[in-house]
Design a protein around this motif. Structure first.
Motif, short mmCIF file in Angstrom:
data_model
loop_
_atom_site.label_atom_id
_atom_site.label_comp_id
_atom_site.label_asym_id
_atom_site.label_seq_id
_atom_site.Cartn_x
_atom_site.Cartn_y
_atom_site.Cartn_z
N VAL A 116 63.34 39.99 22.94
CA VAL A 116 62.27 39.01 23.15
C VAL A 116 62.35 38.05 21.97
O VAL A 116 62.71 38.45 20.86
CB VAL A 116 60.89 39.69 23.24
CG1 VAL A 116 60.52 40.37 21.93
CG2 VAL A 116 59.81 38.69 23.64
N ASP A 118 60.63 35.48 19.24
CA ASP A 118 59.38 35.11 18.59
C ASP A 118 59.40 33.63 18.22
O ASP A 118 58.56 33.15 17.46
CB ASP A 118 59.14 35.96 17.34
CG ASP A 118 60.24 35.80 16.29
OD1 ASP A 118 61.19 35.02 16.53
OD2 ASP A 118 60.15 36.47 15.25
N GLN A 132 51.03 41.82 21.31
CA GLN A 132 51.25 40.48 21.82
C GLN A 132 52.71 40.27 22.17
O GLN A 132 53.05 39.74 23.24
CB GLN A 132 50.80 39.44 20.80
CG GLN A 132 50.97 38.00 21.28
CD GLN A 132 50.54 36.99 20.23
OE1 GLN A 132 50.32 37.32 19.06
NE2 GLN A 132 50.40 35.73 20.64
N ASN A 135 53.74 42.32 25.29
CA ASN A 135 53.31 41.66 26.53
C ASN A 135 54.24 40.49 26.87
O ASN A 135 54.57 40.26 28.03
CB ASN A 135 51.87 41.16 26.39
CG ASN A 135 50.87 42.31 26.39
OD1 ASN A 135 51.16 43.39 26.88
ND2 ASN A 135 49.70 42.06 25.83
N LYS A 136 54.66 39.77 25.83
CA LYS A 136 55.58 38.65 26.05
C LYS A 136 56.92 39.16 26.58
O LYS A 136 57.53 38.53 27.46
CB LYS A 136 55.78 37.87 24.75
CG LYS A 136 56.66 36.64 24.91
CD LYS A 136 56.78 35.87 23.59
CE LYS A 136 57.65 34.62 23.78
NZ LYS A 136 57.80 33.85 22.52
N TYR A 137 57.37 40.28 26.04
CA TYR A 137 58.63 40.87 26.51
C TYR A 137 58.54 41.24 27.99
O TYR A 137 59.47 40.97 28.76
CB TYR A 137 58.95 42.12 25.67
CG TYR A 137 60.05 42.97 26.23
CD1 TYR A 137 61.39 42.65 26.02
CD2 TYR A 137 59.76 44.10 27.01
CE1 TYR A 137 62.41 43.43 26.55
CE2 TYR A 137 60.77 44.88 27.54
CZ TYR A 137 62.09 44.54 27.31
OH TYR A 137 63.08 45.31 27.84
N ASP A 139 56.52 39.95 30.25
CA ASP A 139 56.47 38.71 31.03
C ASP A 139 57.85 38.08 31.15
O ASP A 139 58.23 37.58 32.21
CB ASP A 139 55.51 37.71 30.36
CG ASP A 139 54.05 38.12 30.47
OD1 ASP A 139 53.74 38.98 31.32
OD2 ASP A 139 53.23 37.58 29.70
N GLN A 140 58.61 38.12 30.05
CA GLN A 140 59.95 37.54 30.04
C GLN A 140 60.88 38.31 30.98
O GLN A 140 61.68 37.70 31.71
CB GLN A 140 60.50 37.60 28.62
CG GLN A 140 61.95 37.16 28.46
CD GLN A 140 62.41 37.35 27.02
OE1 GLN A 140 61.98 36.62 26.13
NE2 GLN A 140 63.27 38.34 26.79
#
Length: 262
Positions: A116, A118, A132, A135-137, A139-140
């Motif tokens: 992921v 940053d 945070q 969650n981004k990982y 979503d990605q």
């Protein structure tokens, strides 16, 4: 011995595996193989920032990779396919479809969601340290699945490898990935290499880094498609690790898919 497929195989071009395609074919011939797919870590454009060149081939080595596979195919007693394992970055989305698939004429791509970003660098999934970023990982990874570029998701529970304890967040993240796989009808991989990693000592006892029991319990409840692969980095593991993945799958009464839509 029953012949089984394996669609997750590396070569020495990735700089952290051993052997040539012919070495894997010879071993697979001995052990019983119904189909073998090579999916070494894909190259990225040199202009792409922080793409981890130390664990993958470069663009100039793609013809060598394909030639090795072609030569190995002549000795195979089963179909042989050529592909790549890819991380996802939406900033170079055309690289997957226009270059890796169309230009290089690969048979398939798999999504190995290892990182992921940053905004400055790519962080290895098991080393994600904040809610945070996790969650981004997720979503990605789901974004990559939605791109429809990939035949299956390799080791979808890799993000849990260094996360010894099962938490409400990791449960929610796992549910989101599994739901996406079900909605998109994309198989998730039970990865045999994970069974050879140093196990985690948890409050529930010793556990594989991956595959993670709790993740696959959720997957079994949803009835998703499952593929079992070796993730072979050494010729001796090319079928052996695939069998280990199938042994794990049998705990949940999965019926692993035998063929990809190639």
């Amino acid at each position: 011995m029953i012949s089984i497929p394996n669609f997750h195989t590396h070569t020495k071009l990735c700089k952290h595996a051993e052997g040539l395609p012919i070495d894997y074919v010879i071993q697979a011939n001995k052990e019983g193989c119904s189909a073998l797919g090579f999916s070494d870590h894909c190259p990225y454009p040199e202009s792409f920032y922080d793409y981890w060149p130390h664990i993958r081939m470069n663009v100039n080595e793609v013809p060598v990779y394909f030639q090795w596979i072609k030569e190995a195919e002549q000795q195979a007693q089963f179909p042989v396919y050529k592909g790549f394992e890819c991380e996802w970055d939406k900033n170079i989305s055309s690289w997957y479809s226009q270059t890796l698939k169309d230009k290089y004429k690969t048979d398939y791509l798999i999504l190995g969601s290892h990182w992921v970003t940053d905004g400055k660098s790519h962080i290895y999934a098991p080393e994600i340290s904040t809610a945070q970023l996790l969650n981004k990982y997720i979503d990605q990874t789901i974004e990559a699945m939605n791109s429809r570029n990939f035949a299956f998701v390799a080791h979808p529970d890799l993000f849990l490898a260094h996360n010894a304890e099962w938490t409400e967040q990791t449960k929610a993240c796992s549910k989101a990935l599994i739901a996406a796989a079900k909605d998109l009808n994309i198989p998730l991989e039970i990865n045999g290499l994970g069974t050879a990693r140093q196990p985690n000592n948890t409050s529930r006892g010793m556990r594989y880094q991956y595959p993670v029991i709790e993740f696959w319990e959720l997957a079994a409840q949803e009835g998703i498609k499952v593929i079992c692969n070796a993730d072979a980095h050494n010729p001796q593991d090319v079928i052996f690790n695939a069998w280990k993945a199938r042994d794990f799958a049998s705990r949940f009464n999965f019926n692993p898919i035998e063929n990809l839509q190639i």
